[in-house]
Scaffold this motif. Structure first.
Motif, PDB file in Angstrom:
ATOM      1  N   UNK A 196       7.136   2.168  -3.928  1.00  0.00           N
ATOM      2  CA  UNK A 196       6.351   2.920  -2.946  1.00  0.00           C
ATOM      3  C   UNK A 196       5.751   1.961  -1.928  1.00  0.00           C
ATOM      4  N   UNK A 197       5.912   2.274  -0.653  1.00  0.00           N
ATOM      5  CA  UNK A 197       5.213   1.596   0.432  1.00  0.00           C
ATOM      6  C   UNK A 197       4.197   2.589   0.984  1.00  0.00           C
ATOM      7  N   UNK A 198       2.918   2.347   0.734  1.00  0.00           N
ATOM      8  CA  UNK A 198       1.880   3.312   1.111  1.00  0.00           C
ATOM      9  C   UNK A 198       1.059   2.759   2.270  1.00  0.00           C
ATOM     10  N   UNK A 199       1.070   3.479   3.380  1.00  0.00           N
ATOM     11  CA  UNK A 199       0.306   3.104   4.570  1.00  0.00           C
ATOM     12  C   UNK A 199      -0.912   4.004   4.693  1.00  0.00           C
ATOM     13  N   UNK A 200      -2.090   3.398   4.750  1.00  0.00           N
ATOM     14  CA  UNK A 200      -3.342   4.136   4.911  1.00  0.00           C
ATOM     15  C   UNK A 200      -4.008   3.719   6.211  1.00  0.00           C
ATOM     16  N   UNK A 201      -4.764   4.622   6.791  1.00  0.00           N
ATOM     17  CA  UNK A 201      -5.487   4.292   8.017  1.00  0.00           C
ATOM     18  C   UNK A 201      -6.711   3.440   7.717  1.00  0.00           C
ATOM     19  N   UNK A 202      -7.386   3.753   6.606  1.00  0.00           N
ATOM     20  CA  UNK A 202      -8.636   3.073   6.275  1.00  0.00           C
ATOM     21  C   UNK A 202      -8.519   2.372   4.926  1.00  0.00           C
ATOM     22  N   UNK A 203      -9.218   1.244   4.806  1.00  0.00           N
ATOM     23  CA  UNK A 203      -9.160   0.498   3.550  1.00  0.00           C
ATOM     24  C   UNK A 203      -9.867   1.232   2.419  1.00  0.00           C
ATOM     25  N   UNK A 204     -10.768   2.153   2.751  1.00  0.00           N
ATOM     26  CA  UNK A 204     -11.463   2.897   1.699  1.00  0.00           C
ATOM     27  C   UNK A 204     -10.512   3.789   0.913  1.00  0.00           C
ATOM     28  N   UNK A 232       1.823 -17.640  -0.834  1.00  0.00           N
ATOM     29  CA  UNK A 232       1.683 -16.199  -0.691  1.00  0.00           C
ATOM     30  C   UNK A 232       0.929 -15.612  -1.873  1.00  0.00           C
ATOM     31  N   UNK A 233       0.216 -14.526  -1.603  1.00  0.00           N
ATOM     32  CA  UNK A 233      -0.536 -13.844  -2.643  1.00  0.00           C
ATOM     33  C   UNK A 233      -0.514 -12.350  -2.376  1.00  0.00           C
ATOM     34  N   UNK A 234      -0.648 -11.513  -3.406  1.00  0.00           N
ATOM     35  CA  UNK A 234      -0.634 -10.070  -3.178  1.00  0.00           C
ATOM     36  C   UNK A 234      -1.829  -9.624  -2.355  1.00  0.00           C
ATOM     37  N   UNK A 235      -1.653  -8.485  -1.703  1.00  0.00           N
ATOM     38  CA  UNK A 235      -2.756  -7.878  -0.973  1.00  0.00           C
ATOM     39  C   UNK A 235      -3.860  -7.459  -1.941  1.00  0.00           C
ATOM     40  N   UNK A 236      -5.116  -7.730  -1.577  1.00  0.00           N
ATOM     41  CA  UNK A 236      -6.265  -7.198  -2.300  1.00  0.00           C
ATOM     42  C   UNK A 236      -7.132  -6.497  -1.280  1.00  0.00           C
ATOM     43  N   UNK A 237      -7.162  -5.180  -1.328  1.00  0.00           N
ATOM     44  CA  UNK A 237      -7.944  -4.409  -0.368  1.00  0.00           C
ATOM     45  C   UNK A 237      -9.409  -4.508  -0.749  1.00  0.00           C
ATOM     46  N   UNK A 274      -0.520  -0.951   2.590  1.00  0.00           N
ATOM     47  CA  UNK A 274      -0.676  -1.373   3.978  1.00  0.00           C
ATOM     48  C   UNK A 274      -1.826  -0.569   4.592  1.00  0.00           C
ATOM     49  N   UNK A 275      -2.662  -1.232   5.411  1.00  0.00           N
ATOM     50  CA  UNK A 275      -3.856  -0.583   5.948  1.00  0.00           C
ATOM     51  C   UNK A 275      -3.936  -0.828   7.452  1.00  0.00           C
ATOM     52  N   UNK A 276      -3.902   0.249   8.236  1.00  0.00           N
ATOM     53  CA  UNK A 276      -4.000   0.126   9.687  1.00  0.00           C
ATOM     54  C   UNK A 276      -5.256  -0.635  10.093  1.00  0.00           C
ATOM     55  N   UNK A 277      -6.362  -0.300   9.439  1.00  0.00           N
ATOM     56  CA  UNK A 277      -7.648  -0.904   9.753  1.00  0.00           C
ATOM     57  C   UNK A 277      -7.633  -2.418   9.550  1.00  0.00           C
TER      58      UNK A 277
END
Length: 352
Positions: A196-204, A232-237, A274-277
């Motif tokens: 899954x590639x999940x794109x969100x507008x906000x990090x919340x 490289x390291x994984x994303x941590x929101x 992935x986060x637009x913000x």
């Protein structure tokens, strides 16, 4: 017989049952289109049935998980259990004042696939974002717990082929709900793999999330110099204060689905966030990499490979082209957008 005002479906709000010839619908699921069957079930695709909002759990400043239960506490028919195992499906929720309906995709049960209880199937959980000028979402968010709502369904949007082997799912915003339905269905199937590639507008929306792919880097100065040296390291929101936080509700459920899939199939689920913000976006390269033979399973393993896209209208159009209306129905339309420019040999694309 009294005259009943028809419920209107806003364009692109209420999804109709449309299927592709390449992915046939099984007889078990077609039973839901029979009026005779609907008369004895609490949930049916022909008439609206009263349900009660038993809980509203905020998951962000704009979204909540609504848990609905039939007013008579009547268990859903066994056929619905089969729908969970085989299909991506939605229900329609009515706004009674305006007489319009909006389609929402139920979140899967939180218990592992194959061990669900009657309560798991008796409750329907909806991830609903309060949209600007959204008549139905605004109506629902204003209702307190204990309020009655009317729903009908299920509307089958895609039957998952029995021979599916690989799934790549591009999800935008609340489009994560159908992705979770697919992950739940595949968790009990051996020799399957899903990304899954999940794109969100906000990090919340995906607080505390960690991507599985090492080439998805958290944007910012730190990630910039790390990438220069190949560290490289994984994303941590992170949360609003820039601090790591506990995973949010949807992230926790995705993590649970990932663990279930690994234990049951040995291949399992992986998720990238992935986060637009945060200036982090899904790029064509991310998708192309997942479509390559070495990334998932050897092509010697025969089976269907699905590339699914779900989310807001603009998200779907950007990646796969616009869905069309024909003869009062929403249909797939030609493949367009970014995916039309990629090498999709061996992959079937479906817009949800």
């Amino acid at each position: 017989m009294s005259w009943i005002r028809p419920v209107l479906l806003r364009p692109r709000a209420g999804l109709l049952i449309v299927f592709a010839a390449s992915i046939p619908v099984g007889a078990q699921i077609r039973k839901w289109t029979s009026p005779a069957e609907s008369e004895s079930s609490s949930l049916n695709p022909h008439t609206f049935t009263p349900y009660t909002i038993v809980s509203k759990e905020p998951v962000s400043s704009t979204s909540s998980i609504f848990t609905l239960r039939h007013n008579t506490a009547r268990a859903e028919p066994d056929d619905l259990k089969d729908v969970w195992k085989k299909a991506v499906w939605s229900i329609q929720v009515k706004q009674p004042q305006l007489q319009i309906a909006r389609a929402y995709t139920p979140l899967p049960p939180t218990t592992p696939a194959g061990s669900e209880t009657e309560d798991d199937y008796g409750n329907l959980r909806l991830l609903i974002r309060k949209e600007h000028n959204g008549e139905v979402s605004t109506f629902l968010h204003r209702l307190p717990e204990g309020s009655a709502v009317e729903i009908r369904g299920p509307n089958i949007e895609l039957e998952i082929p029995d021979d599916v082997r690989e799934v790549v799912f591009l999800a935008g915003g609340t489009g994560i709900a159908p992705a979770m339905q697919v992950a739940h269905a595949l968790a009990a199937r051996p020799e399957t793999r899903m990304h899954i590639l999940w794109a969100s507008r906000r990090k919340e929306d995906c607080m505390g999330a960690k991507s599985d792919s090492s080439d998805v880097i958290k944007p910012g100065r730190l990630s910039g110099w790390r990438s220069l040296f190949g560290l490289e390291e994984p994303v941590v929101i992170e949360d609003y204060r820039g601090e790591d936080t506990q995973p949010g509700r949807i992230v926790r459920e995705l993590e649970a689905l990932r663990e279930q899939s690994k234990s049951s199939s040995g291949n399992g689920l992986s998720v990238d966030y992935f986060v637009d913000e945060e200036k982090s976006f899904i790029k064509p390269g991310h998708v192309s990499k997942l479509l390559q033979p070495a990334t998932l399973q050897p092509r010697s393993l025969k089976g269907t490979r699905l590339l699914l896209v779900s989310g807001p209208e603009g998200f779907i159009e950007y990646w796969a082209g616009r869905k069309l209306w024909a003869d009062g129905r929403e249909v797939q339309g030609p493949l367009g957008g970014v995916l039309s420019q990629l090498d999709l040999k061996g992959w079937r694309v479906w817009k949800l």
